[in-house]
Write a protein that holds these residues in place. Sequence first.
Motif, PDB file in Angstrom:
ATOM      1  N   SER A  18      93.227  67.069 114.793  1.00 28.94           N
ATOM      2  CA  SER A  18      92.919  67.559 116.145  1.00 28.94           C
ATOM      3  C   SER A  18      94.158  67.802 116.997  1.00 28.94           C
ATOM      4  O   SER A  18      94.158  68.708 117.824  1.00 28.94           O
ATOM      5  N   ASP A  19      95.204  67.037 116.818  1.00 28.99           N
ATOM      6  CA  ASP A  19      96.401  67.197 117.650  1.00 28.99           C
ATOM      7  C   ASP A  19      97.541  67.895 116.926  1.00 28.99           C
ATOM      8  O   ASP A  19      98.613  68.049 117.493  1.00 28.99           O
ATOM      9  N   ALA A  20      97.321  68.302 115.691  1.00 21.65           N
ATOM     10  CA  ALA A  20      98.384  68.957 114.938  1.00 21.65           C
ATOM     11  C   ALA A  20      98.535  70.407 115.391  1.00 21.65           C
ATOM     12  O   ALA A  20      97.552  71.126 115.511  1.00 21.65           O
ATOM     13  N   PRO A  21      99.773  70.843 115.658  1.00 19.63           N
ATOM     14  CA  PRO A  21      99.960  72.251 116.007  1.00 19.63           C
ATOM     15  C   PRO A  21      99.641  73.145 114.809  1.00 19.63           C
ATOM     16  O   PRO A  21      99.717  72.708 113.662  1.00 19.63           O
ATOM     17  N   LYS A  22      99.287  74.385 115.081  1.00 16.60           N
ATOM     18  CA  LYS A  22      98.885  75.292 113.999  1.00 16.60           C
ATOM     19  C   LYS A  22      99.983  75.459 112.964  1.00 16.60           C
ATOM     20  O   LYS A  22      99.693  75.568 111.778  1.00 16.60           O
ATOM     21  N   PRO A  98      87.770  61.862 123.656  1.00 13.48           N
ATOM     22  CA  PRO A  98      88.850  62.541 124.373  1.00 13.48           C
ATOM     23  C   PRO A  98      88.484  62.738 125.842  1.00 13.48           C
ATOM     24  O   PRO A  98      87.330  62.986 126.180  1.00 13.48           O
ATOM     25  N   ARG A 101      88.587  67.757 130.147  1.00 12.82           N
ATOM     26  CA  ARG A 101      89.562  68.516 130.910  1.00 12.82           C
ATOM     27  C   ARG A 101      89.105  68.614 132.351  1.00 12.82           C
ATOM     28  O   ARG A 101      87.913  68.736 132.622  1.00 12.82           O
TER      29      ARG A 101
END
Length: 126
Positions: A18-22, A98, A101
């Motif tokens: 979920s938090d890994a950059p593409k 999470p 937002r």
Amino acid sequence: MGLGAGSAFLPLLTIGMSDAPKRDAGLASGIINVSVQLFGAIGLATLGTIATDHAKTLSASGHSLSSALTGGYHLAYLVAAVCVLLGILAALVILRPPAGRVPQEADAEPGRGPVGATPEPVAQPA
């Protein structure tokens, strides 16, 4: 174990990715999959060692072979169940949903359009 582990892999992969950059998605996926396989093998080896050692101890103390093997497996399953319960407890205590937002305000300033909208021309006094 197969049903529980199989149903846990996809949520764990989703959480891990979920938090890994593409640009790092392949690397993150590989690390997660290797970790799952490695620690699964270590866990199975540990439980097998616990069962074997306990069965040998019971056999040496005079229990029949079938009774000693049953006792060894019983202890290994008990240790595995405690580990599962500790994992569930850790997930309940550590993992949180999470944070939502913060919704952007519809109006940046009173009398103006929504954020990002093209402002309307203001009439100039004559």
